[in-house]
Design a protein around this motif. Structure first.
Motif, PDB file in Angstrom:
ATOM      1  N   SER A   1       1.092  -1.541   0.196  1.00 17.36           N
ATOM      2  CA  SER A   1       0.123   0.257  -0.058  1.00 17.36           C
ATOM      3  C   SER A   1       1.390   1.088   0.022  1.00 17.36           C
ATOM      4  O   SER A   1       0.800   2.365  -0.900  1.00 17.36           O
ATOM      5  CB  SER A   1      -1.033   0.007   1.217  1.00 17.36           C
ATOM      6  N   ALA A   2       1.909   1.604   1.444  1.00 17.43           N
ATOM      7  CA  ALA A   2       2.690   2.438   0.752  1.00 17.43           C
ATOM      8  C   ALA A   2       3.577   2.616  -0.486  1.00 17.43           C
ATOM      9  O   ALA A   2       3.676   3.988  -0.432  1.00 17.43           O
ATOM     10  CB  ALA A   2       3.788   2.088   1.176  1.00 17.43           C
ATOM     11  N   LEU A   3       3.944   1.530  -1.117  1.00 18.29           N
ATOM     12  CA  LEU A   3       4.335   2.065  -1.891  1.00 18.29           C
ATOM     13  C   LEU A   3       4.223   2.239  -3.192  1.00 18.29           C
ATOM     14  O   LEU A   3       4.223   3.180  -4.199  1.00 18.29           O
ATOM     15  CB  LEU A   3       5.412   0.650  -2.333  1.00 18.29           C
ATOM     16  N   LEU A   4       2.904   1.558  -3.772  1.00 21.33           N
ATOM     17  CA  LEU A   4       1.837   2.215  -4.094  1.00 21.33           C
ATOM     18  C   LEU A   4       1.175   4.066  -4.434  1.00 21.33           C
ATOM     19  O   LEU A   4       0.752   4.493  -5.056  1.00 21.33           O
ATOM     20  CB  LEU A   4       0.767   1.319  -4.334  1.00 21.33           C
ATOM     21  N   ALA A   5       1.035   4.441  -3.197  1.00 18.88           N
ATOM     22  CA  ALA A   5       0.262   5.607  -2.796  1.00 18.88           C
ATOM     23  C   ALA A   5       1.837   6.515  -3.000  1.00 18.88           C
ATOM     24  O   ALA A   5       1.382   7.327  -3.206  1.00 18.88           O
ATOM     25  CB  ALA A   5       0.151   5.514  -1.249  1.00 18.88           C
ATOM     26  N   TYR A   6       2.687   6.003  -2.206  1.00 20.10           N
ATOM     27  CA  TYR A   6       4.025   6.663  -3.422  1.00 20.10           C
ATOM     28  C   TYR A   6       4.247   7.090  -4.050  1.00 20.10           C
ATOM     29  O   TYR A   6       4.445   8.131  -5.194  1.00 20.10           O
ATOM     30  CB  TYR A   6       5.121   6.198  -2.346  1.00 20.10           C
ATOM     31  N   PHE A   7       4.463   6.325  -4.851  1.00 13.89           N
ATOM     32  CA  PHE A   7       4.204   6.201  -6.479  1.00 13.89           C
ATOM     33  C   PHE A   7       3.025   6.939  -7.225  1.00 13.89           C
ATOM     34  O   PHE A   7       3.464   7.909  -7.775  1.00 13.89           O
ATOM     35  CB  PHE A   7       4.219   4.879  -7.574  1.00 13.89           C
ATOM     36  N   ILE A   8       2.265   6.294  -6.971  1.00 13.25           N
ATOM     37  CA  ILE A   8       0.727   7.186  -7.455  1.00 13.25           C
ATOM     38  C   ILE A   8       0.689   8.750  -7.254  1.00 13.25           C
ATOM     39  O   ILE A   8       0.575   9.870  -7.691  1.00 13.25           O
ATOM     40  CB  ILE A   8      -0.663   6.280  -7.012  1.00 13.25           C
ATOM     41  N   ALA A   9       1.134   9.230  -6.132  1.00 11.61           N
ATOM     42  CA  ALA A   9       1.340  10.426  -6.084  1.00 11.61           C
ATOM     43  C   ALA A   9       2.313  11.190  -6.472  1.00 11.61           C
ATOM     44  O   ALA A   9       1.609  12.303  -6.711  1.00 11.61           O
ATOM     45  CB  ALA A   9       1.568  10.357  -4.192  1.00 11.61           C
ATOM     46  N   GLN A  10       3.395  10.647  -6.615  1.00 12.08           N
ATOM     47  CA  GLN A  10       4.100  11.732  -7.579  1.00 12.08           C
ATOM     48  C   GLN A  10       3.693  11.191  -8.528  1.00 12.08           C
ATOM     49  O   GLN A  10       3.845  13.309  -9.401  1.00 12.08           O
ATOM     50  CB  GLN A  10       5.402  10.757  -7.240  1.00 12.08           C
ATOM     51  N   LEU A  11       3.284  10.589  -9.611  1.00 13.96           N
ATOM     52  CA  LEU A  11       2.440  10.657 -10.696  1.00 13.96           C
ATOM     53  C   LEU A  11       1.259  11.742 -10.671  1.00 13.96           C
ATOM     54  O   LEU A  11       1.174  12.390 -11.872  1.00 13.96           O
ATOM     55  CB  LEU A  11       1.611   8.934 -10.923  1.00 13.96           C
ATOM     56  N   LEU A  12       0.469  11.382  -9.609  1.00 10.55           N
ATOM     57  CA  LEU A  12      -0.496  13.179  -9.673  1.00 10.55           C
ATOM     58  C   LEU A  12      -0.065  14.438  -9.736  1.00 10.55           C
ATOM     59  O   LEU A  12      -0.646  15.198 -10.148  1.00 10.55           O
ATOM     60  CB  LEU A  12      -1.776  12.760  -8.457  1.00 10.55           C
ATOM     61  N   GLU A  13       1.056  14.396  -8.754  1.00 11.08           N
ATOM     62  CA  GLU A  13       1.826  15.803  -8.302  1.00 11.08           C
ATOM     63  C   GLU A  13       2.444  16.370  -9.364  1.00 11.08           C
ATOM     64  O   GLU A  13       2.083  17.447 -10.404  1.00 11.08           O
ATOM     65  CB  GLU A  13       2.789  15.522  -6.976  1.00 11.08           C
ATOM     66  N   GLN A  14       3.375  15.047 -10.242  1.00 10.53           N
ATOM     67  CA  GLN A  14       3.500  15.570 -11.365  1.00 10.53           C
ATOM     68  C   GLN A  14       2.796  15.968 -13.350  1.00 10.53           C
ATOM     69  O   GLN A  14       2.759  17.000 -13.317  1.00 10.53           O
ATOM     70  CB  GLN A  14       5.000  14.187 -12.035  1.00 10.53           C
ATOM     71  N   SER A  15       1.394  14.958 -12.435  1.00 12.73           N
ATOM     72  CA  SER A  15      -0.080  15.406 -13.626  1.00 12.73           C
ATOM     73  C   SER A  15      -0.289  17.332 -13.435  1.00 12.73           C
ATOM     74  O   SER A  15      -0.904  17.612 -14.340  1.00 12.73           O
ATOM     75  CB  SER A  15      -0.559  14.331 -13.774  1.00 12.73           C
ATOM     76  N   GLY A  16      -0.354  17.805 -12.009  1.00 14.80           N
ATOM     77  CA  GLY A  16      -0.784  18.961 -11.900  1.00 14.80           C
ATOM     78  C   GLY A  16      -2.148  17.959 -11.407  1.00 14.80           C
ATOM     79  O   GLY A  16      -3.146  19.632 -11.134  1.00 14.80           O
ATOM     80  N   LEU A  17      -2.774  16.382 -10.700  1.00 12.79           N
ATOM     81  CA  LEU A  17      -3.517  16.259 -10.389  1.00 12.79           C
ATOM     82  C   LEU A  17      -3.665  16.049  -8.805  1.00 12.79           C
ATOM     83  O   LEU A  17      -4.664  15.593  -8.562  1.00 12.79           O
ATOM     84  CB  LEU A  17      -3.886  15.057 -11.311  1.00 12.79           C
ATOM     85  N   ARG A  18      -2.606  16.043  -7.943  1.00 10.00           N
ATOM     86  CA  ARG A  18      -3.272  15.869  -7.051  1.00 10.00           C
ATOM     87  C   ARG A  18      -3.792  16.769  -5.945  1.00 10.00           C
ATOM     88  O   ARG A  18      -4.637  16.039  -4.779  1.00 10.00           O
ATOM     89  CB  ARG A  18      -1.286  16.380  -5.802  1.00 10.00           C
ATOM     90  N   SER A  19      -3.971  17.568  -6.114  1.00 10.42           N
ATOM     91  CA  SER A  19      -5.276  18.382  -5.889  1.00 10.42           C
ATOM     92  C   SER A  19      -6.931  18.179  -6.546  1.00 10.42           C
ATOM     93  O   SER A  19      -7.888  18.533  -6.038  1.00 10.42           O
ATOM     94  CB  SER A  19      -5.530  19.592  -5.812  1.00 10.42           C
ATOM     95  N   VAL A  20      -6.760  17.673  -8.211  1.00 10.98           N
ATOM     96  CA  VAL A  20      -7.742  17.394  -8.426  1.00 10.98           C
ATOM     97  C   VAL A  20      -8.515  16.014  -8.296  1.00 10.98           C
ATOM     98  O   VAL A  20      -9.811  16.192  -8.351  1.00 10.98           O
ATOM     99  CB  VAL A  20      -7.850  17.143 -10.054  1.00 10.98           C
ATOM    100  N   LEU A  21      -8.277  15.037  -7.304  1.00  8.58           N
ATOM    101  CA  LEU A  21      -8.555  13.802  -7.754  1.00  8.58           C
ATOM    102  C   LEU A  21      -8.242  13.725  -6.363  1.00  8.58           C
ATOM    103  O   LEU A  21      -7.352  13.347  -6.158  1.00  8.58           O
ATOM    104  CB  LEU A  21      -7.573  12.915  -8.448  1.00  8.58           C
TER     105      LEU A  21
END
Length: 536
Positions: free
Chosen positions: A309-329
């Motif tokens: 869970s922690a590994l996937l959360a770390y990675f997906i959070a990075q992708l959302l941040e890099q895509s400008g979607l961390r605050s959207v999704l």
């Protein structure tokens, strides 16, 4: 109108276990295989009625006992969307099984006649599979005895499958313009792996190789059909404990539950100095996976569901941040009370990811993930879990005009991860993809946080139903006074917590204890276990 004489003949033929009381567990019925003929006959009826209630949509039935010993078996009913049977039907299944076991002949005939007649006009559809247990074919005949004779159900028997493979055709049957084949499962997930690894120029694993322990279950049969389709993996993967034809070896000294519970290597792996490989273990029906490695001192290091869970959360959070979607999704992790306290703090404090606690059982975690997040990550500590991506996630990511590497990766992840259920093979691929993209070695992954020492103990009790819990199973309301005694015991140890939960499959309770040191965790476990026995 159902023929009463036919009902009597079928019950006489298939329901040989009488006078036994059945209980529906967290994922279905599970017991010694010799006592399950009556349950399987009842399941055929319930699965057909569920399909009828859904206008003939396909309902799945998986005959398996997962990580249990080879002498056990069980059954899981799967909704047309791939999720577990809705909870409102669980009591109906339990009541019918117990009526067939202990009711009078006349009451049984009347009840089955009433249930079967309610489905007139709609032909039910069932999708059926089983794991490698020797009792599977016999129990399948009990299921078919009611489904075919009473309902003339349309049945697709896929034979030997992993549990996730059974969920796959159940959920895909209505969305495809042809029958769903096992080949489709292999093609879909291997293609997603190949595409995402090519996108990130992955040419090798960030370790010396991968070793897969298949618990001598059906996963061993299927992994050999899967690995050759996957670039990078085909030359770097070793498969062990893959003899599903040896019935007695199933889950014996190997598999995810053995590794997680005993905190040790499975049969087939020896401690080797300087070993830098990554290991993983499936359970008997391949819906769980845990990882582990040997550190520089050749000491066993577990990477369980909390770590996944922690590994996937770390990675997906990075992708959302890099895509400008961390605050959207919205993205969050769903855990159970068994999750290590350090993992919860890591997610909340270091990754800034919200955490929700749910009752034990993936059906509960799945519901919380779907209800609360656009990206819902859930894994039980035992390695059973997945990631759920909402329709809003797909719409938002799909509408992005900037086709960055992060956005492309976000589009591919839902294709790589089996979202209908925890899937050892699919989850293994997701973890390997993330580690390869991040270039993290097993030890790098393991150092993200340090687990609090803990112990999970089983205590046999005369009647598990007396142990009633609340607060997502973290506190007891019965037996009276026991929770206060547990609280007092916990207060005597550092960084400690402990809870007691009734087993879903046997007359036993699980005692979880966590503390600052292993010695304290062991002592706390012993104290709470003694309190449990004194309360019986």
């Amino acid at each position: 109108m159902v023929d009463g004489q036919l009902v009597a003949e079928l019950v006489e033929k298939y329901c040989t276990t009488r006078g036994y009381r059945y209980s529906y567990g967290t994922a279905g019925f599970r017991d010694d295989a010799s006592r399950l003929d009556t349950v399987m006959f009842a399941t055929g009826i319930i699965a057909c009625l569920r399909s009828i209630a859904l206008d003939g949509r396909p309902v799945g039935v998986m005959i398996t006992a997962s990580h249990n010993p080879a002498s056990d078996n069980g059954v899981k009913i799967v909704e047309p969307d791939g999720s577990m049977l809705v909870q409102s039907w669980e009591s109906t299944a339990t009541d019918l099984a117990n009526l067939l076991s202990s009711g009078s002949a006349e009451a049984i005939r009347q009840k089955i006649g009433q249930l079967a007649s309610s489905g007139s006009g709609v032909r039910p559809r069932l999708v059926v599979g089983r794991d490698s247990r020797v009792s599977g074919p016999r129990l399948l005949q009990c299921l078919l005895g009611s489904a075919s004779s009473l309902f003339q159900a349309q049945i697709r028997d896929y034979g030997l499958l992993t549990t996730p493979q059974l969920h796959y055709p159940t959920s895909r049957s209505l969305s495809m313009d042809r029958s769903v084949e096992e080949e489709d499962y292999f093609v879909d997930f291997s293609s997603a792996w190949n595409e995402i690894t090519r996108l990130h120029d992955v040419e090798g694993l960030p370790c010396a190789g991968l070793v897969v322990d298949c618990a001598n279950g059906v996963g061993g049969l299927k992994i050999h059909s899967f690995i050759p389709r996957c670039r990078v993996l085909s030359g770097t993967t070793t498969v062990i404990n893959d003899n599903c034809s040896d019935a007695e070896s199933l889950n014996r000294g190997c598999g995810a539950d053995f590794v997680k519970t005993n905190q040790r290597l499975p049969t087939g792996i020896k401690e080797t100095d300087g070993d830098s490989r990554l290991y993983c273990s499936f359970d008997g029906d391949a819906d769980r996976v845990v990882f582990y490695y040997l550190n520089e001192d050749s000491k066993f290091q577990l990477l369980d569901g909390d770590r996944i869970s922690a590994l996937l959360a770390y990675f997906i959070a990075q992708l959302l941040e890099q895509s400008g979607l961390r605050s959207v999704l919205s993205m969050g992790v769903v855990q159970t009370a068994y999750a290590n306290g350090s993992s919860t703090k890591y997610l909340q404090n270091q990754l800034n990811v919200p955490v929700t606690c749910a009752k034990t059982g993936v059906k509960h975690l799945h519901h919380e993930a779907v209800s609360n997040y656009d990206v819902g990550i859930y894994f039980e500590a035992n390695g059973h879990g997945t990631v759920i991506f909402s329709d809003r996630f797909h719409d938002t990511v799909g509408s992005q005009t900037q086709d960055s590497l992060a956005t492309k990766t976000l589009r591919l992840l839902p294709q790589l991860i089996n979202q209908t259920v925890g899937d050892a093979i699919s989850d293994m691929l997701a973890v390997l993809a993330v580690l390869s993209i991040l270039k993290w070695s097993p030890s790098r992954w393991g150092k993200e946080f340090t687990d609090l020492p803990n112990l999970l103990n089983k205590v046999i009790v005369p009647d598990r139903s007396k142990f009633i819990a609340t607060d997502q199973e973290r506190r007891l309301t019965s037996p009276a006074g026991l929770q206060e005694k547990i609280d007092e015991a916990v207060s005597r140890f550092r960084s400690a917590r402990s809870f007691v939960r009734a087993s879903g499959t046997e007359d036993a309770v699980r005692v979880y204890a966590e503390a600052a040191t292993q010695e304290e965790a062991n002592e706390l476990s012993a104290v709470v276990s003694r309190l449990v026995l004194e309360s019986c």
